[in-house]
Write a protein that holds these residues in place. Sequence first.
Motif, short mmCIF file in Angstrom:
data_model
loop_
_atom_site.label_atom_id
_atom_site.label_comp_id
_atom_site.label_asym_id
_atom_site.label_seq_id
_atom_site.Cartn_x
_atom_site.Cartn_y
_atom_site.Cartn_z
N ARG A 180 -7.94 2.57 0.35
CA ARG A 180 -6.67 3.42 0.11
C ARG A 180 -5.64 2.16 -0.59
O ARG A 180 -4.50 2.82 -0.64
CB ARG A 180 -6.32 3.99 1.24
N VAL A 181 -5.61 1.06 -0.66
CA VAL A 181 -4.59 0.16 -1.20
C VAL A 181 -4.33 0.45 -2.67
O VAL A 181 -5.05 1.26 -3.58
CB VAL A 181 -5.10 -1.27 -1.22
N THR A 182 -3.03 0.75 -2.85
CA THR A 182 -2.35 0.75 -4.22
C THR A 182 -1.69 -0.60 -4.69
O THR A 182 -1.64 -1.46 -4.06
CB THR A 182 -1.27 1.88 -4.28
N LYS A 183 -1.25 -0.46 -5.82
CA LYS A 183 -0.69 -1.55 -6.70
C LYS A 183 0.53 -2.08 -6.06
O LYS A 183 0.96 -3.25 -6.08
CB LYS A 183 -0.62 -1.28 -8.19
N GLN A 184 1.32 -1.05 -5.36
CA GLN A 184 2.61 -1.42 -4.89
C GLN A 184 2.57 -2.33 -3.72
O GLN A 184 3.36 -3.06 -3.08
CB GLN A 184 3.20 -0.16 -4.49
N ASP A 185 1.13 -2.12 -2.89
CA ASP A 185 0.85 -2.72 -1.91
C ASP A 185 0.61 -4.27 -2.20
O ASP A 185 0.76 -5.22 -1.45
CB ASP A 185 0.01 -2.22 -1.00
N ARG A 186 0.00 -4.64 -3.35
CA ARG A 186 -0.60 -5.78 -3.65
C ARG A 186 0.13 -6.57 -4.89
O ARG A 186 0.01 -7.85 -5.08
CB ARG A 186 -2.34 -5.83 -4.09
#
Length: 213
Positions: A180-186
């Motif tokens: 469920r990770v998004t680009k804003q998290d990484r």
Amino acid sequence: MNIETLFYLFAAVTVYAALRVITARNPLHSVLFLVLAFVSCAGIWMLLEAEFLAIALVLVYVGAVMVLFLFVVMMLDINIEQMRIGFLRWLPVGLLLAGLIGVQMVWVLGARETSAGMTAVQHAADYSNTKELGRLIYTDYVYPFELAAVLLLLAMVAAIALTLRKRRDAKRQNIGKQIRVTKQDRLRIVSVPSASKSAAAQDVVASDDHAAD
């Protein structure tokens, strides 16, 4: 050197190594003395013409189990001083258990017929104790053999259940969270000035300092 001398030599080494296992101050030394005890027992079994058991003892216990114990002891941060606390308090219990084991050994050996004057059984050249051992295990002792296997399986499961506990410092993967990770998290985009702008800014600062002088 005859067989009797070799037997007493291996027996003395085995008894000494077994005593050092429980009296050594360093757990690493205890493991090494236990390896020595196993090798000496394998030598005694070789004298009794039990070559398969001797080789199995060296390969399975010395070559696998004791090496695993050795690596575990080396990797664990064992506080030796903490282990010695309460030694004298539990010493009477240990002596009582050792006395009971000694009485049982004397009783078992005393109940057997004396072997004085008896000679060792001479087997034929094509005799295989491995074949004879397998025949006895899977015919006369098949139920004790299966029961021992079940007990070992239960012991392994119990050991895993006792050691499988949650630790706060342990790191584990959360597959659902990773999916469920998004680009804003990484990914974080920052504005970095170019090299030409940085050089121009440094020239301006240098000219201001020169004018002030």
